[in-house]
Enzyme design. Structure first.
Site: not given
Ligand code: URA
Length: 239
Positions: A102
């Site tokens: 993310d």
């Molecule tokens: N899980 C999440 O919620 N975000 C990420 O970036 C990776 C795994």
């Protein structure tokens, strides 16, 4: 020597499946000669033409990036925000991230121009373990940690088994640090899992991908994977 359809797909001309169609249809020439047999192997030096146009061949490359916050896991962004490929300034190859972290998640991200390798890494049956460290609101009980490790019912189905450990708590701020090792890679998976058990994620970092760690790297740093690391990852994955 590599299979002709793989080389064509790898050059970004089309998918491997379509490359096979092109070959059978007589649209592909190797060193000036039309080849219609699937599975023909070609050397690195062979010139390959599709519809008379030479393809540009790229050697496969593999990088490990310590993704900083506020960077998009993509090769470009319509809002012109920084993207992960901005950081890999050592290659002209058309690389892309293997999976996604993310925008606000930091940590270990692999990038490559090898589509087969990327697919193999992301294939659920490859069961590649990823280690995340999450700062969460509150203090999850033992029961909650067990629930997380057994799997959480999310809107896209129950999550697989996870290794979950409580690392530390901060009473004053009412936060905790939790480590989770999961093999899946669904969208926002860790955040959704922790949100479901009422411990929203405040900060998230991926510390490990298979046997790879961020040792010696700072956010924004990257390094090429060693051939032995690529080979080991390939061995772990389904092909
Ligand atoms: N899980 C999440 O919620 N975000 C990420 O970036 C990776 C795994």
């Amino acid at each position: 020597m590599e299979r002709l359809q793989k080389v064509i797909a790898h050059a970004g001309v089309t998918s491997r499946r379509k490359a096979e169609d092109y070959i059978v249809a007589g649209r592909v020439a190797v060193n000036g000669k039309v080849v219609t047999e699937l599975g023909t192997k070609v050397s690195e030096k062979a010139t390959i033409e599709v519809d008379g146009i030479p393809i540009e061949r790229e050697a496969p490359v593999f990088f490990l990036l310590y993704k900083p916050k506020k960077v998009i896991s993509a090769v470009d962004d319509d809002k012109n925000r920084p993207v992960v490929t901005d950081y890999i300034n050592e290659t002209e190859a058309r690389i892309y991230p293997i999976g996604r972290l993310d925008y606000d998640t930091t940590g270990l991200l692999l990038l490559t121009n090898d589509g087969d390798f990327a697919n193999a890494m992301m294939h659920p049956r490859s069961n590649i373990k990823k280690t995340y460290v999450a700062k969460v609101k509150g203090k999850p009980s033992k029961d909650t940690l067990q629930r997380l490790s057994r799997g959480i019912e999310l809107e896209d189905g129950k999550t697989g088994p996870a290794k979950v450990s409580f690392k530390s708590g901060n009473k004053k701020n009412d936060t905790s640090i939790i480590e989770l090792v999961i093999a899946e890679g669904r969208n926002h998976q860790i955040k959704r899992m922790l949100e479901t058990v009422d411990h929203p994620v405040l900060k998230l970092k991926r510390e490990q991908y298979a046997f790879l760690t961020l040792d010696g790297l700072q956010p924004g740093d990257f390094r090429a994977l060693k051939p032995v690391e690529v080979a080991r990852l390939r061995e772990m994955a389904v092909t």
